[in-house]
Scaffold this motif. Structure first.
Motif, PDB file in Angstrom:
ATOM      1  N   ARG A  22      72.604  40.138  58.588  1.00 49.72           N
ATOM      2  CA  ARG A  22      71.491  40.071  59.546  1.00 49.72           C
ATOM      3  C   ARG A  22      70.797  38.712  59.471  1.00 49.72           C
ATOM      4  NH1 ARG A  22      66.399  41.242  56.677  1.00 49.72           N
ATOM      5  NH2 ARG A  22      66.867  42.097  54.632  1.00 49.72           N
ATOM      6  N   ASN A  45      72.707  45.835  51.467  1.00 51.73           N
ATOM      7  CA  ASN A  45      72.410  47.199  51.924  1.00 51.73           C
ATOM      8  C   ASN A  45      72.969  47.525  53.301  1.00 51.73           C
ATOM      9  OD1 ASN A  45      70.879  47.964  49.686  1.00 51.73           O
ATOM     10  ND2 ASN A  45      69.069  46.908  50.475  1.00 51.73           N
ATOM     11  N   ILE A 192      60.249  30.823  60.211  1.00 57.00           N
ATOM     12  CA  ILE A 192      61.131  31.098  61.333  1.00 57.00           C
ATOM     13  C   ILE A 192      60.623  32.332  62.072  1.00 57.00           C
ATOM     14  CG2 ILE A 192      63.513  31.511  62.066  1.00 57.00           C
ATOM     15  CD1 ILE A 192      63.239  28.927  60.413  1.00 57.00           C
TER      16      ILE A 192
END
Ligand SMILES: NC(=O)c1ccc[n+]([C@@H]2O[C@H](COP(=O)([O-])OP(=O)(O)OC[C@H]3O[C@@H](n4cnc5c(N)ncnc54)[C@H](OP(=O)(O)O)[C@@H]3O)[C@@H](O)[C@H]2O)c1
Length: 253
Positions: A22, A45, A192
């Protein structure tokens, strides 16, 4: 997403990005695959996300391995690199992107364990796979890179100190890496927008993102910063082994 690296230019190369199921890591590994590299998607995970991303990347015609590994666990690290060795025979690009330390319920020294000790452990485990001409990229934030001279928000301070400790420890390896023909570069960015970390910091300090945007003039989003990380893996390494992204005038060097 505009592709930062020319299509096909990484054909035959093999890249692993830690924490690439991700966020910034996922976009970075996608840029490599779009440029033709075979890729390793590492997750801790988020197995379904990692599998979904790998399926998408295989449609580009590249090989995509999915490897679950908690980087703070030496056994799972060793298993990941053994599998990479078996499947790919080596690595050309290693991006040390995975990071943490703001998760709840972790031991007090977890940030240092992940952001310093595990980064060195990943490098050591990857070393036998990295040949001459390969590249290691360490991803960090300006808030961590400049923590010795520019204070940050209290919630982020332990993470910033641990990431800077990791950066310093990795930099000490530059001569040994250079002897083996392995290049090393640090890429650092401001907050970010759209990341979990920025959201957590904003929740603890309402207005923090807007304040950073005003100081910096512009904040990068996930895909823009990932493009800079991907470029750091292919463009010539600066003499000081450092790529600072965006405006840094509000940080003391
Ligand atoms: N967010 C910002 O504002 C910002 C600004 C500048 C620089 N950066 C840098 O950019 C990089 C990525 O940041 P991000 O915001 O995308 O991070 P993030 O959303 O917090 O994602 C962290 C990634 O690291 C993985 N990870 C965490 N602990 C791990 C462990 N013990 N073992 C293996 N993987 C682990 C996570 O995997 P799972 O999801 O599977 O747990 C996830 O993929 C970091 O190095 C960060 O310092 C971030």
């Amino acid at each position: 997403m505009t592709q930062p690296i020319a299509a096909g230019s990484l054909a035959g190369k093999r890249a692993l990005v830690t924490g690439s199921s991700r966020g910034i890591g996922a976009d970075t590994i996608s840029y490599f695959a779009n440029a033709g590299a075979d890729v390793v998607v590492n997750f801790r995970n988020k197995a379904p996300r990692a599998e979904k991303l790998a399926t998408q990347l295989r449609e580009l015609g590249v090989r995509a391995l999915v490897q679950g590994a908690d980087l703070t666990d030496p056994e799972s690290l060793a298993a990941m690199f053994a599998e990479v060795q078996r499947e790919f025979g080596g690595l050309d690009i290693l991006v040390l992107n995975a990071s943490g330390g703001m998760e709840s319920g972790m031991a007090e020294d977890y940030a240092l364990k992940l952001n310093r000790d595990a980064q060195l452990a990943v490098l050591d485990a990857a070393l036998p796979l990295l040949g001459e001409g390969s590249r290691v990229v360490f991803v960090t934030s300006h808030q961590a890179h400049f923590i010795r001279t520019t204070p940050t928000m209290p919630e982020y301070e332990p993470v910033a100190l641990s990431k800077r400790a990791g950066e310093d420890a990795l930099r000490e390896r530059i001569p040994a890496l250079a002897e083996r023909g392995i290049e090393f570069v640090v890429v650092s960015g401001d907050m970010i927008e759209g990341t979990v970390t920025a959201t957590l910091l904003e929740r603890a300090n309402p207005g923090a993102i807007e304040e950073r945007r005003e100081s910096a003039g512009k904040l990068y989003n996930v895909s823009e910063f990932a493009a800079e990380v991907a470029l750091a893996a292919v463009e010539p390494v600066p003499a000081d082994n450092t790529r600072l992204i965006g405006d840094t005038s509000s940080f003391n060097a």
